[in-house]
Design a protein around this motif. Structure first.
Motif, PDB file in Angstrom:
ATOM      1  N   SER A 221       0.809  -1.219   0.000  1.00 12.30           N
ATOM      2  CA  SER A 221       0.000   0.000   0.000  1.00 12.30           C
ATOM      3  C   SER A 221       0.846   1.275   0.000  1.00 12.30           C
ATOM      4  O   SER A 221       0.370   2.327  -0.434  1.00 12.30           O
ATOM      5  N   ASN A 222       2.081   1.213   0.470  1.00  8.69           N
ATOM      6  CA  ASN A 222       2.914   2.429   0.504  1.00  8.69           C
ATOM      7  C   ASN A 222       4.275   2.204  -0.152  1.00  8.69           C
ATOM      8  O   ASN A 222       5.269   2.828   0.220  1.00  8.69           O
ATOM      9  N   TRP A 223       4.327   1.334  -1.160  1.00 10.43           N
ATOM     10  CA  TRP A 223       5.606   0.943  -1.749  1.00 10.43           C
ATOM     11  C   TRP A 223       6.384   2.108  -2.327  1.00 10.43           C
ATOM     12  O   TRP A 223       7.625   2.070  -2.390  1.00 10.43           O
ATOM     13  N   ARG A 224       5.701   3.169  -2.716  1.00 12.29           N
ATOM     14  CA  ARG A 224       6.402   4.315  -3.294  1.00 12.29           C
ATOM     15  C   ARG A 224       7.305   5.019  -2.281  1.00 12.29           C
ATOM     16  O   ARG A 224       8.213   5.781  -2.678  1.00 12.29           O
ATOM     17  N   ASP A 225       7.102   4.766  -1.001  1.00 10.46           N
ATOM     18  CA  ASP A 225       8.007   5.341   0.001  1.00 10.46           C
ATOM     19  C   ASP A 225       9.427   4.811  -0.166  1.00 10.46           C
ATOM     20  O   ASP A 225      10.393   5.441   0.291  1.00 10.46           O
ATOM     21  N   ALA A 226       9.556   3.661  -0.823  1.00  8.53           N
ATOM     22  CA  ALA A 226      10.887   3.072  -1.027  1.00  8.53           C
ATOM     23  C   ALA A 226      11.695   3.822  -2.084  1.00  8.53           C
ATOM     24  O   ALA A 226      12.906   3.596  -2.208  1.00  8.53           O
ATOM     25  N   LEU A 227      11.061   4.709  -2.843  1.00 10.32           N
ATOM     26  CA  LEU A 227      11.770   5.417  -3.898  1.00 10.32           C
ATOM     27  C   LEU A 227      12.836   6.350  -3.341  1.00 10.32           C
ATOM     28  O   LEU A 227      13.797   6.697  -4.040  1.00 10.32           O
ATOM     29  N   VAL A 228      12.702   6.743  -2.093  1.00 15.96           N
ATOM     30  CA  VAL A 228      13.729   7.582  -1.460  1.00 15.96           C
ATOM     31  C   VAL A 228      15.034   6.800  -1.379  1.00 15.96           C
ATOM     32  O   VAL A 228      16.122   7.335  -1.623  1.00 15.96           O
ATOM     33  N   ARG A 229      14.927   5.524  -1.075  1.00  6.82           N
ATOM     34  CA  ARG A 229      16.104   4.666  -0.950  1.00  6.82           C
ATOM     35  C   ARG A 229      16.549   4.127  -2.304  1.00  6.82           C
ATOM     36  O   ARG A 229      17.746   4.045  -2.576  1.00  6.82           O
ATOM     37  N   GLU A 230      15.579   3.745  -3.156  1.00  7.80           N
ATOM     38  CA  GLU A 230      15.890   3.158  -4.463  1.00  7.80           C
ATOM     39  C   GLU A 230      14.974   3.763  -5.515  1.00  7.80           C
ATOM     40  O   GLU A 230      13.876   3.278  -5.755  1.00  7.80           O
ATOM     41  N   PRO A 231      15.422   4.844  -6.150  1.00  5.88           N
ATOM     42  CA  PRO A 231      14.559   5.541  -7.123  1.00  5.88           C
ATOM     43  C   PRO A 231      14.100   4.662  -8.285  1.00  5.88           C
ATOM     44  O   PRO A 231      12.997   4.857  -8.810  1.00  5.88           O
ATOM     45  N   TYR A 232      14.930   3.687  -8.700  1.00  3.42           N
ATOM     46  CA  TYR A 232      14.561   2.832  -9.828  1.00  3.42           C
ATOM     47  C   TYR A 232      13.430   1.860  -9.486  1.00  3.42           C
ATOM     48  O   TYR A 232      12.897   1.183 -10.366  1.00  3.42           O
ATOM     49  N   PHE A 233      13.046   1.827  -8.220  1.00  2.00           N
ATOM     50  CA  PHE A 233      11.913   1.001  -7.805  1.00  2.00           C
ATOM     51  C   PHE A 233      10.613   1.553  -8.380  1.00  2.00           C
ATOM     52  O   PHE A 233       9.554   0.939  -8.253  1.00  2.00           O
TER      53      PHE A 233
END
Length: 304
Positions: A221-233
């Motif tokens: 539900s909040n996977w886009r928060d990982a873009l801070v750590r891995e933008p290519y996600f």
């Protein structure tokens, strides 16, 4: 949603990830699904994660399908032979075999050449990624060739074109284990052609598996928060995306046109007009080459 009604499917290694989602989607579309793996609610495999084969079958049922969980170590020929005998006795047929057997991610030491990598771990990865698939084919394909129309899907990581070049930073055993699926599909397609059956290899894209979400400390539900750590996600996809693709492929009466090929989730989505759970259509492998591989800033615009 009943386009696979009456079909019998086996998802080998269906405990989690893409294989779990494939089992759910096959069940949703009417197939009776056998789900095998090593982790049950009373026993964990070396992967040591909480997901179980019973959980997968519960998800199949929640999607309106039917299935059964069978604990099987596919490196043990006697256990796989017993599985084949059980399916034969209970259903008398097997129409769809999805081989998602793996479980070797924790054995991989990134950026270590073969002479520095643990030899026991290297050999174990090859056993998990090659031997288990051959053992499974040996005992289950005789059920499939009884009647035309069978489909074998060998799960892998990366398209044949992407894997044609050795991936920098990976390890030789992992590379061998994953590229083997391309050649398994080619060989199986050739051997099964005269029986009217089809074999393909299939790769998801940047998969939001349970393990990947945990690694980035996010949820679906909040996977886009990982873009801070891995933008290519930003090009990542849910497991349901590839699951929907396999269900559509299994229901396609003209699927033999793909025999021996390595397909990917984005390709199947375009072929069958599918989308991911958010309504997008990720094209991960084109993105991997044109954006990530080219060293461009992460931007999924035009790729999903």
């Amino acid at each position: 949603m009943n386009d696979l009604k009456g079909k019998v499917a086996l998802v080998a290694g269906g405990t989690r990830g893409a294989s779990r989602a494939i089992a759910v989607e096959l069940g949703r579309h009417g197939a009776h699904v056998y789900v095998t793996g090593r982790t049950t609610r009373t026993q964990r495999s070396e992967v040591d994660r909480a997901e179980t084969i019973e959980d997968t079958v519960d998800l199949v049922a929640a999607a309106g399908g039917s299935g059964v969980a069978v604990q099987v170590d596919h490196l043990e020929p006697a256990q796989v032979e017993a599985l084949a005998s059980r399916i034969d006795a209970e259903r008398g047929r097997l129409d769809i075999l999805v081989d998602g057997l793996w479980g070797g991610d924790s054995l991989m030491e990134w950026a270590k050449p073969v002479w520095e990598h643990s030899l026991p771990d290297s050999l174990r990865m090859i056993r998990l990624g090659v031997d288990a698939h051959v053992i499974t084919s040996h005992f289950l394909l005789p059920l499939m060739i009884r009647r035309p129309g069978g489909l074998v899907v060998e799960m892998t990581d990366g398209t044949a074109e992407y894997n044609a070049v050795y991936r920098e930073g990976t390890t030789l055993a992992f590379y061998l284990a994953k590229t083997a699926a391309h050649y398994l599909a080619i060989g199986q397609a050739a051997e099964m052609k005269s029986f009217g059956c089809t074999a393909v290899a299939l790769t998801p894209g940047y998969l939001r598996s349970e393990a990947m979400l945990d690694a980035y400390h996010v949820t679906e539900s909040n996977w886009r928060d990982a873009l801070v750590r891995e933008p290519y996600f930003d090009i990542s996809e849910s497991p349901a995306y590839v699951g929907r693709g396999v269900a559509a492929l299994a229901a396609d009466p003209e699927r033999a046109r793909f025999a021996g090929q390595t397909l990917n989730s984005g390709q199947l989505a375009r072929e069958y007009g599918l989308t991911d759970v958010d309504g997008s259509r990720p094209d991960a492998w084109r993105y991997m080459v044109e954006v990530h591989g080219a060293g461009k800033p992460a931007d999924a615009t035009g790729y999903r």
